[in-house]
Design a protein around this motif. Sequence first.
Motif, PDB file in Angstrom:
ATOM      1  N   VAL A   6      24.402   4.971  26.422  1.00 53.50           N
ATOM      2  CA  VAL A   6      25.231   3.766  26.495  1.00 53.50           C
ATOM      3  C   VAL A   6      24.309   2.566  26.677  1.00 53.50           C
ATOM      4  O   VAL A   6      23.371   2.620  27.454  1.00 53.50           O
ATOM      5  CB  VAL A   6      26.215   3.829  27.684  1.00 53.50           C
ATOM      6  CG1 VAL A   6      26.987   2.531  27.826  1.00 53.50           C
ATOM      7  CG2 VAL A   6      27.154   5.011  27.527  1.00 53.50           C
ATOM      8  N   THR A   7      24.583   1.513  25.964  1.00 57.80           N
ATOM      9  CA  THR A   7      23.856   0.267  26.169  1.00 57.80           C
ATOM     10  C   THR A   7      24.602  -0.561  27.203  1.00 57.80           C
ATOM     11  O   THR A   7      25.781  -0.885  27.014  1.00 57.80           O
ATOM     12  CB  THR A   7      23.766  -0.529  24.846  1.00 57.80           C
ATOM     13  OG1 THR A   7      23.052   0.266  23.893  1.00 57.80           O
ATOM     14  CG2 THR A   7      23.028  -1.841  25.064  1.00 57.80           C
ATOM     15  N   ILE A   8      23.926  -0.855  28.322  1.00 57.85           N
ATOM     16  CA  ILE A   8      24.542  -1.661  29.372  1.00 57.85           C
ATOM     17  C   ILE A   8      24.370  -3.133  29.010  1.00 57.85           C
ATOM     18  O   ILE A   8      23.254  -3.593  28.756  1.00 57.85           O
ATOM     19  CB  ILE A   8      23.908  -1.350  30.745  1.00 57.85           C
ATOM     20  CG1 ILE A   8      24.134   0.128  31.094  1.00 57.85           C
ATOM     21  CG2 ILE A   8      24.484  -2.262  31.823  1.00 57.85           C
ATOM     22  CD1 ILE A   8      25.598   0.566  31.166  1.00 57.85           C
ATOM     23  N   ALA A   9      25.486  -3.840  28.992  1.00 58.88           N
ATOM     24  CA  ALA A   9      25.467  -5.244  28.553  1.00 58.88           C
ATOM     25  C   ALA A   9      26.467  -6.053  29.358  1.00 58.88           C
ATOM     26  O   ALA A   9      27.278  -5.504  30.110  1.00 58.88           O
ATOM     27  CB  ALA A   9      25.813  -5.316  27.068  1.00 58.88           C
ATOM     28  N   GLY A  18      29.959   2.652  22.781  1.00 57.40           N
ATOM     29  CA  GLY A  18      28.570   2.779  23.205  1.00 57.40           C
ATOM     30  C   GLY A  18      28.004   1.581  23.948  1.00 57.40           C
ATOM     31  O   GLY A  18      26.837   1.585  24.316  1.00 57.40           O
ATOM     32  N   VAL A  19      28.827   0.563  24.188  1.00 61.62           N
ATOM     33  CA  VAL A  19      28.364  -0.628  24.907  1.00 61.62           C
ATOM     34  C   VAL A  19      29.312  -0.889  26.079  1.00 61.62           C
ATOM     35  O   VAL A  19      30.535  -0.939  25.884  1.00 61.62           O
ATOM     36  CB  VAL A  19      28.325  -1.874  23.993  1.00 61.62           C
ATOM     37  CG1 VAL A  19      27.845  -3.095  24.779  1.00 61.62           C
ATOM     38  CG2 VAL A  19      27.422  -1.621  22.793  1.00 61.62           C
ATOM     39  N   HIS A  21      29.579  -1.824  30.745  1.00 62.80           N
ATOM     40  CA  HIS A  21      28.971  -2.241  32.011  1.00 62.80           C
ATOM     41  C   HIS A  21      29.498  -1.357  33.131  1.00 62.80           C
ATOM     42  O   HIS A  21      30.503  -0.666  32.987  1.00 62.80           O
ATOM     43  CB  HIS A  21      29.234  -3.722  32.302  1.00 62.80           C
ATOM     44  CG  HIS A  21      30.680  -4.100  32.369  1.00 62.80           C
ATOM     45  ND1 HIS A  21      31.468  -4.258  31.258  1.00 62.80           N
ATOM     46  CD2 HIS A  21      31.494  -4.328  33.422  1.00 62.80           C
ATOM     47  CE1 HIS A  21      32.691  -4.595  31.626  1.00 62.80           C
ATOM     48  NE2 HIS A  21      32.735  -4.629  32.933  1.00 62.80           N
ATOM     49  N   GLY A  50      25.724  -7.159  33.304  1.00 58.54           N
ATOM     50  CA  GLY A  50      24.790  -6.275  32.617  1.00 58.54           C
ATOM     51  C   GLY A  50      23.696  -5.751  33.516  1.00 58.54           C
ATOM     52  O   GLY A  50      22.870  -4.957  33.090  1.00 58.54           O
ATOM     53  N   TYR A  72      34.041  -0.414  28.931  1.00 59.39           N
ATOM     54  CA  TYR A  72      33.703  -1.264  27.785  1.00 59.39           C
ATOM     55  C   TYR A  72      33.714  -2.732  28.215  1.00 59.39           C
ATOM     56  O   TYR A  72      34.119  -3.070  29.324  1.00 59.39           O
ATOM     57  CB  TYR A  72      34.736  -1.057  26.671  1.00 59.39           C
ATOM     58  CG  TYR A  72      34.757   0.331  26.098  1.00 59.39           C
ATOM     59  CD1 TYR A  72      33.796   0.751  25.186  1.00 59.39           C
ATOM     60  CD2 TYR A  72      35.770   1.229  26.453  1.00 59.39           C
ATOM     61  CE1 TYR A  72      33.826   2.032  24.649  1.00 59.39           C
ATOM     62  CE2 TYR A  72      35.809   2.518  25.930  1.00 59.39           C
ATOM     63  CZ  TYR A  72      34.839   2.914  25.024  1.00 59.39           C
ATOM     64  OH  TYR A  72      34.874   4.176  24.508  1.00 59.39           O
ATOM     65  N   GLY A  73      33.313  -3.590  27.308  1.00 58.82           N
ATOM     66  CA  GLY A  73      33.314  -5.017  27.583  1.00 58.82           C
ATOM     67  C   GLY A  73      34.671  -5.573  27.937  1.00 58.82           C
ATOM     68  O   GLY A  73      34.783  -6.628  28.559  1.00 58.82           O
TER      69      GLY A  73
END
Length: 91
Positions: A6-9, A18-19, A21, A50, A72-73
């Motif tokens: 997972v990309t933490i943003a 996949g994105v 926090h 993030g 998710y965002g």
Amino acid sequence: MQAQGVTIAKADSKKVEGVGHFHLFLDTIPTADNVRIPPTSAKIVHIGTGDSTFTFKGLSAGPHTIIAVIGYGDHSPMPGRRDTVNITVKP
Ligand SMILES: [Cu+2]
């Protein structure tokens, strides 16, 4: 905290696979996977910047449970993306 796969943003109100926090639930049962995580409160924290660190201050002595949930965002939980840590605060 770290997340694999997972990309933490920053939270951006978008639901992108996949994105996400981190969210922390202190001594609180997390919301179900199909329920958006409530706003930040004393027991629920969105780390929507993030960042991957957060400090709880002023915890009472004794056992506590922190459940981390990646959302998710748009703050909806990523299914299966949670982990639990049990801690004890010394007096
Ligand atoms: Cu959030």
